[in-house]
Design a protein around this motif. Structure first.
Motif, PDB file in Angstrom:
ATOM      1  N   LEU A 129       0.819  -1.223   0.000  1.00 31.68           N
ATOM      2  CA  LEU A 129       0.000   0.000   0.000  1.00 31.68           C
ATOM      3  C   LEU A 129       0.850   1.269   0.000  1.00 31.68           C
ATOM      4  N   ARG A 130       1.948   1.270   0.776  1.00 31.84           N
ATOM      5  CA  ARG A 130       2.754   2.487   0.897  1.00 31.84           C
ATOM      6  C   ARG A 130       3.391   2.880  -0.439  1.00 31.84           C
ATOM      7  N   ARG A 132       1.841   2.486  -3.414  1.00 25.79           N
ATOM      8  CA  ARG A 132       0.798   2.778  -4.411  1.00 25.79           C
ATOM      9  C   ARG A 132       0.552   4.281  -4.513  1.00 25.79           C
ATOM     10  N   ASN A 133       0.171   4.692  -5.701  1.00 21.69           N
ATOM     11  CA  ASN A 133      -0.194   6.077  -5.944  1.00 21.69           C
ATOM     12  C   ASN A 133      -1.593   6.327  -5.377  1.00 21.69           C
ATOM     13  N   ALA A 134      -1.828   7.527  -4.857  1.00 18.99           N
ATOM     14  CA  ALA A 134      -3.136   7.857  -4.284  1.00 18.99           C
ATOM     15  C   ALA A 134      -3.699   9.100  -4.974  1.00 18.99           C
ATOM     16  N   MET A 139      -8.721   6.636  -2.328  1.00 22.23           N
ATOM     17  CA  MET A 139      -7.500   5.826  -2.277  1.00 22.23           C
ATOM     18  C   MET A 139      -6.620   6.251  -1.109  1.00 22.23           C
ATOM     19  N   GLU A 140      -6.569   7.553  -0.883  1.00 20.37           N
ATOM     20  CA  GLU A 140      -5.789   8.069   0.255  1.00 20.37           C
ATOM     21  C   GLU A 140      -6.370   7.546   1.564  1.00 20.37           C
ATOM     22  N   TYR A 144      -3.500   4.104   0.600  1.00 16.49           N
ATOM     23  CA  TYR A 144      -2.559   4.138  -0.530  1.00 16.49           C
ATOM     24  C   TYR A 144      -1.523   5.237  -0.289  1.00 16.49           C
ATOM     25  N   GLY A 145      -0.273   4.896  -0.391  1.00 15.87           N
ATOM     26  CA  GLY A 145       0.806   5.865  -0.243  1.00 15.87           C
ATOM     27  C   GLY A 145       1.158   6.209   1.188  1.00 15.87           C
ATOM     28  N   TYR A 148       4.929   6.041   2.930  1.00 15.46           N
ATOM     29  CA  TYR A 148       6.032   6.088   1.963  1.00 15.46           C
ATOM     30  C   TYR A 148       7.004   7.180   2.359  1.00 15.46           C
TER      31      TYR A 148
END
Length: 198
Positions: A129-130, A132-134, A139-140, A144-145, A148
């Motif tokens: 998940l970290r 992945r683009n959000a 998604m955020e 997602y992301g 990171y």
């Protein structure tokens, strides 16, 4: 140009000479490499065929032991397309000699094979998940992301992080050689791994 030797571009001899050309470069013998290259050309082989073999060789057999090898092979291909034969034999000879004498490493093809085997065995594993683009709020909110860490914000532009899917955590795909620049890259990789393990 008149052919001075018998050479069947479709027959067994064609594959034998191509094989000898590649094996001569792999074996670091510039004399034999140039000899077999000339045999192909004198037999009427398309110089682009020979040059494509050199471009492949530059990655498959030299790789990051000397990254300039790929640049030189591609430059020879462009030079021959620009000037044609007979002058094109000069950049071809230059490239064959360089490739034969360059330090060797088959890391690119071995690493590709290792990664392909993992993809075939495990399928499309989920990206952590970290990583992945959000692009959307949803998604955020789903994480997602999250977590990171941007390497350029850390000392040495490095942050200890696991980037492979969780099921492959700790898997070694790339095994760098002790040849040429790969030795230097390997030392950097080992230092980064030491920092990661701390």
């Amino acid at each position: 140009q008149q052919r001075t030797i018998l050479y069947d571009k479709q027959g067994e001899q064609h594959y034998d000479v191509v094989s000898a050309f590649i094996k001569s470069m792999r074996g670091s013998d510039p004399d034999a490499a140039v000899y077999y290259m000339v045999r192909m050309l004198e037999g009427g082989e398309d110089p682009r065929f020979v040059l494509r073999r050199m471009v492949i060789f530059a990655s498959e057999d030299v790789g990051n032991a000397d990254p300039q090898a790929l640049q030189l092979a591609v430059a020879a291909l462009h030079a021959v397309e620009l000037v044609g034969l007979p002058e094109g034999v000069l950049p071809m000879s230059q490239a064959a000699i360089y490739l034969a004498l360059a330090p060797k490493a088959n890391t690119a093809i071995a690493s590709y094979g290792n990664a392909r085997r993992l993809v075939q065995e495990h399928g499309a594993l989920p990206v952590p998940l970290r990583l992945r683009n959000a692009p959307t709020k949803l998604m955020e909110a789903m994480g997602y992301g999250r977590g990171y860490r941007y390497p350029h914000n850390f000392e040495g532009h490095y942050v200890a992080e696991e980037y492979l899917p969780d099921a492959l955590r700790g898997t070694e795909i790339v095994k760098l050689s002790e040849s040429g620049l790969e030795k230097v890259l390997g030392e950097r990789w080992r230092e980064l791994r030491r920092r990661f393990e701390k």
